[in-house]
Motif scaffolding. Structure first.
Motif, PDB file in Angstrom:
ATOM      1  N   ILE A  38      -8.829  -8.628  -1.969  1.00 47.97           N
ATOM      2  CA  ILE A  38      -9.150  -9.802  -2.789  1.00 47.97           C
ATOM      3  C   ILE A  38     -10.602  -9.407  -4.147  1.00 47.97           C
ATOM      4  N   VAL A  39     -11.366  -9.666  -3.362  1.00 46.19           N
ATOM      5  CA  VAL A  39     -12.961  -9.911  -3.795  1.00 46.19           C
ATOM      6  C   VAL A  39     -13.170  -8.080  -4.225  1.00 46.19           C
ATOM      7  N   THR A  40     -12.917  -7.687  -3.631  1.00 44.25           N
ATOM      8  CA  THR A  40     -13.095  -5.697  -3.468  1.00 44.25           C
ATOM      9  C   THR A  40     -12.732  -5.663  -4.765  1.00 44.25           C
ATOM     10  N   THR A  41     -12.102  -5.997  -4.678  1.00 41.70           N
ATOM     11  CA  THR A  41     -10.657  -5.078  -6.148  1.00 41.70           C
ATOM     12  C   THR A  41     -10.598  -5.726  -7.132  1.00 41.70           C
ATOM     13  N   ASP A  42     -11.502  -6.842  -7.321  1.00 38.49           N
ATOM     14  CA  ASP A  42     -11.831  -8.057  -8.241  1.00 38.49           C
ATOM     15  C   ASP A  42      -9.814  -8.584  -8.782  1.00 38.49           C
ATOM     16  N   ALA A  43      -9.397  -8.489  -7.700  1.00 40.33           N
ATOM     17  CA  ALA A  43      -7.775  -8.956  -7.975  1.00 40.33           C
ATOM     18  C   ALA A  43      -6.339  -8.645  -8.517  1.00 40.33           C
ATOM     19  N   THR A  44      -7.438  -7.131  -8.345  1.00 41.20           N
ATOM     20  CA  THR A  44      -6.166  -5.963  -8.480  1.00 41.20           C
ATOM     21  C   THR A  44      -5.285  -5.735  -7.569  1.00 41.20           C
ATOM     22  N   TYR A  45      -5.595  -6.195  -6.078  1.00 42.39           N
ATOM     23  CA  TYR A  45      -4.972  -5.498  -5.248  1.00 42.39           C
ATOM     24  C   TYR A  45      -4.580  -7.014  -4.710  1.00 42.39           C
ATOM     25  N   MET A  46      -3.250  -7.977  -4.086  1.00 43.71           N
ATOM     26  CA  MET A  46      -3.201  -8.723  -3.468  1.00 43.71           C
ATOM     27  C   MET A  46      -2.439  -8.779  -2.438  1.00 43.71           C
ATOM     28  N   LEU A  50       2.964  -9.738   4.248  1.00 41.90           N
ATOM     29  CA  LEU A  50       2.701  -7.976   4.583  1.00 41.90           C
ATOM     30  C   LEU A  50       3.195  -7.483   3.439  1.00 41.90           C
ATOM     31  N   VAL A  51       3.141  -8.035   2.836  1.00 48.97           N
ATOM     32  CA  VAL A  51       3.237  -7.159   0.591  1.00 48.97           C
ATOM     33  C   VAL A  51       1.707  -7.044   0.072  1.00 48.97           C
ATOM     34  N   LEU A  52       1.386  -5.550   0.504  1.00 44.96           N
ATOM     35  CA  LEU A  52      -0.009  -5.560  -0.808  1.00 44.96           C
ATOM     36  C   LEU A  52       0.804  -5.558  -2.446  1.00 44.96           C
ATOM     37  N   MET A  53       0.339  -5.986  -3.028  1.00 39.55           N
ATOM     38  CA  MET A  53       0.650  -6.189  -4.257  1.00 39.55           C
ATOM     39  C   MET A  53      -0.362  -4.997  -5.194  1.00 39.55           C
ATOM     40  N   ASP A  54       0.132  -4.481  -6.370  1.00 39.10           N
ATOM     41  CA  ASP A  54      -1.245  -3.650  -7.290  1.00 39.10           C
ATOM     42  C   ASP A  54      -0.371  -4.920  -8.530  1.00 39.10           C
ATOM     43  N   VAL A  55      -1.343  -5.813  -8.765  1.00 42.88           N
ATOM     44  CA  VAL A  55      -1.826  -6.534  -9.766  1.00 42.88           C
ATOM     45  C   VAL A  55      -0.829  -6.268 -11.168  1.00 42.88           C
ATOM     46  N   GLU A  56      -1.560  -4.994 -11.187  1.00 39.63           N
ATOM     47  CA  GLU A  56      -1.924  -4.545 -12.586  1.00 39.63           C
ATOM     48  C   GLU A  56      -0.765  -3.204 -13.249  1.00 39.63           C
ATOM     49  N   GLY A  57      -0.170  -2.633 -12.028  1.00 39.46           N
ATOM     50  CA  GLY A  57       0.337  -1.925 -11.786  1.00 39.46           C
ATOM     51  C   GLY A  57       1.946  -1.948 -11.152  1.00 39.46           C
ATOM     52  N   LYS A  58       1.968  -3.401 -11.230  1.00 37.13           N
ATOM     53  CA  LYS A  58       3.459  -3.746 -10.553  1.00 37.13           C
ATOM     54  C   LYS A  58       4.103  -3.034  -9.745  1.00 37.13           C
ATOM     55  N   THR A  59       2.939  -2.559  -8.725  1.00 37.81           N
ATOM     56  CA  THR A  59       3.829  -2.162  -7.567  1.00 37.81           C
ATOM     57  C   THR A  59       3.829  -3.126  -6.255  1.00 37.81           C
ATOM     58  N   PHE A  60       4.319  -2.438  -5.014  1.00 36.99           N
ATOM     59  CA  PHE A  60       4.274  -3.607  -4.783  1.00 36.99           C
ATOM     60  C   PHE A  60       4.294  -2.247  -2.999  1.00 36.99           C
ATOM     61  N   PHE A  61       4.009  -2.714  -1.978  1.00 28.19           N
ATOM     62  CA  PHE A  61       3.235  -1.709  -0.743  1.00 28.19           C
ATOM     63  C   PHE A  61       4.054  -2.934   0.364  1.00 28.19           C
ATOM     64  N   GLU A  62       5.128  -2.337   1.900  1.00 36.26           N
ATOM     65  CA  GLU A  62       5.222  -2.997   2.385  1.00 36.26           C
ATOM     66  C   GLU A  62       3.776  -2.482   3.624  1.00 36.26           C
ATOM     67  N   VAL A  63       3.350  -3.316   4.221  1.00 38.97           N
ATOM     68  CA  VAL A  63       2.140  -2.849   4.513  1.00 38.97           C
ATOM     69  C   VAL A  63       2.279  -3.555   6.220  1.00 38.97           C
ATOM     70  N   GLU A  64       1.531  -2.536   7.342  1.00 40.05           N
ATOM     71  CA  GLU A  64       1.712  -2.899   8.491  1.00 40.05           C
ATOM     72  C   GLU A  64      -0.480  -2.742   9.209  1.00 40.05           C
ATOM     73  N   LEU A  65      -0.233  -3.778   9.674  1.00 35.81           N
ATOM     74  CA  LEU A  65      -1.472  -3.798  10.515  1.00 35.81           C
ATOM     75  C   LEU A  65      -1.894  -3.427  11.614  1.00 35.81           C
ATOM     76  N   PHE A  66      -2.687  -2.775  11.809  1.00 32.72           N
ATOM     77  CA  PHE A  66      -3.044  -1.936  13.253  1.00 32.72           C
ATOM     78  C   PHE A  66      -4.828  -2.032  13.284  1.00 32.72           C
ATOM     79  N   PRO A  67      -4.823  -2.567  14.312  1.00 32.13           N
ATOM     80  CA  PRO A  67      -3.832  -3.713  15.485  1.00 32.13           C
ATOM     81  C   PRO A  67      -3.573  -4.800  14.585  1.00 32.13           C
ATOM     82  N   THR A  68      -2.295  -5.789  15.295  1.00 32.57           N
ATOM     83  CA  THR A  68      -2.242  -6.614  14.389  1.00 32.57           C
ATOM     84  C   THR A  68      -2.775  -8.120  14.814  1.00 32.57           C
TER      85      THR A  68
END
Length: 71
Positions: A38-46, A50-68
């Motif tokens: 949030i800080v490094t993208t000036d809240a463009t991505y949130m 486990l959903v990454l959101m591009d707030v401006e583009g209104k695009t959603f990404f399912e996220v998998e984190l490794f290591p969990t």
């Protein structure tokens, strides 16, 4: 008098992108990663769960984190 109700148009569903994204880094927890994102993208991505959101583009990404981070 019209016998049928006029159909209301709804907003299109958000797009779910199919992308593999690698973000190298060292975070101690999921919360630390989420806060850094949030800080490094000036809240463009949130993130929510486990959903990454591009707030401006209104695009959603399912996220998998490794290591969990989530236990």
């Amino acid at each position: 008098m019209w016998l049928f109700n006029k159909k209301e148009e709804s907003a299109p569903a958000p797009r779910l992108a199919k992308t593999i994204l690698c973000i190298p880094g060292s975070w101690n927890s999921y919360e630390a990663f989420k806060d850094a994102l949030i800080v490094t993208t000036d809240a463009t991505y949130m993130m929510a769960a486990l959903v990454l959101m591009d707030v401006e583009g209104k695009t959603f990404f399912e996220v998998e984190l490794f290591p969990t981070f989530i236990q």
